[in-house]
Scaffold this active site. Structure first.
Site, short mmCIF file in Angstrom:
data_model
loop_
_atom_site.label_atom_id
_atom_site.label_comp_id
_atom_site.label_asym_id
_atom_site.label_seq_id
_atom_site.Cartn_x
_atom_site.Cartn_y
_atom_site.Cartn_z
CG ASP A 32 8.31 28.26 69.91
OD1 ASP A 32 8.65 29.62 70.01
OD2 ASP A 32 7.94 27.82 68.92
CG ASN A 89 14.25 37.00 66.79
OD1 ASN A 89 15.57 37.17 66.74
ND2 ASN A 89 13.55 35.76 66.35
CB VAL A 98 4.45 36.54 67.35
CG1 VAL A 98 3.27 36.92 68.23
CG2 VAL A 98 4.22 35.21 66.62
CG HIS A 102 8.34 36.71 71.24
ND1 HIS A 102 7.47 37.44 70.44
CD2 HIS A 102 8.95 35.69 70.30
CE1 HIS A 102 7.85 37.05 69.18
NE2 HIS A 102 8.94 36.20 69.17
CG HIS A 104 12.69 33.05 71.16
ND1 HIS A 104 11.81 32.18 70.40
CD2 HIS A 104 12.64 34.12 70.54
CE1 HIS A 104 11.35 32.52 69.33
NE2 HIS A 104 11.77 33.98 69.24
P1 5GP Z 1 9.68 35.17 66.39
O1 5GP Z 1 9.97 34.50 65.08
O2 5GP Z 1 8.61 36.04 66.33
O3 5GP Z 1 10.87 35.57 67.35
O4 5GP Z 1 9.06 33.81 67.19
C1 5GP Z 1 7.63 33.59 67.30
C2 5GP Z 1 7.66 32.15 67.91
O5 5GP Z 1 6.31 31.84 68.45
C3 5GP Z 1 7.92 30.88 67.00
O6 5GP Z 1 9.09 30.28 67.56
C4 5GP Z 1 6.86 30.21 66.82
O7 5GP Z 1 7.19 28.83 66.71
C5 5GP Z 1 6.09 30.68 68.02
N1 5GP Z 1 4.63 30.51 67.88
C6 5GP Z 1 3.93 31.06 67.07
N2 5GP Z 1 2.33 30.66 67.17
C7 5GP Z 1 2.38 30.20 68.55
C8 5GP Z 1 1.38 29.70 69.11
O8 5GP Z 1 0.25 29.74 68.80
N3 5GP Z 1 1.78 29.05 70.23
C9 5GP Z 1 2.86 28.86 70.56
N4 5GP Z 1 3.11 28.03 71.72
N5 5GP Z 1 3.94 29.31 69.96
C10 5GP Z 1 3.82 29.85 68.62
#
Ligand code: 5GP
Ligand code: ZN
Length: 116
Positions: A32, A89, A98, A102, A104
């Site tokens: 992340d 999520n 996003v 995904h 985590h």
């Molecule tokens: P969500 O909040 O949608 O469950 O998690 C999205 C995750 O994607 C966040 O923890 C954020 O830090 C990570 N993230 C967003 N953009 C990028 C990216 O361009 N590269 C990487 N490696 N992680 C990302």
């Protein structure tokens, strides 16, 4: 199968760099970019699926492999004894930012519960 504007599809196409920790024919795991714990990695399918609401029984195998990939990684980095968290999520209200499924993997520090 991939979406031209999705950040994670761009990572899959290697248009955005990432630190890859796991790869197979269906899945990718990478660190992340904004880690919330010493270990914070994301496991994604190689097809663009917006949320887990879009997964039906036909997708159960892929989802199962996603979890197993994260579990194997947790074991490989030595988290299986102390514990770790797998989080998926679904939707803005749950903090999804996003819209490409995904999982985590979080660990390496005490994780409070409930998450808030
Ligand atoms: P969500 O909040 O949608 O469950 O998690 C999205 C995750 O994607 C966040 O923890 C954020 O830090 C990570 N993230 C967003 N953009 C990028 C990216 O361009 N590269 C990487 N490696 N992680 C990302
Ligand atoms: Zn995508």
């Amino acid at each position: 199968m991939l979406d031209k504007d999705c950040i994670f599809c761009k990572i899959l196409r290697k248009e955005i760099p990432s630190e890859i920790v796991f790869e197979d024919e269906d899945l990718l795991g990478f660190k992340d970019a904004n880690p919330q714990a010493p270990v914070h990695e994301l496991f994604i399918p190689r097809i663009h699926i917006e949320t887990i609401n879009d997964v039906d029984r036909e997708g159960a195998g892929l989802l199962g492999r996603l979890f197993v990939a994260a579990v194997e990684r947790a074991k490989a980095v030595g988290l299986s004894e102390e514990g770790y968290r797998l989080v998926l999520n679904c939707g803005r209200g749950a903090g999804q930012t996003v819209f490409h499924i995904h999982l985590h993997l979080l660990g390496g520090r005490p994780l409070s519960w409930p998450p808030g």
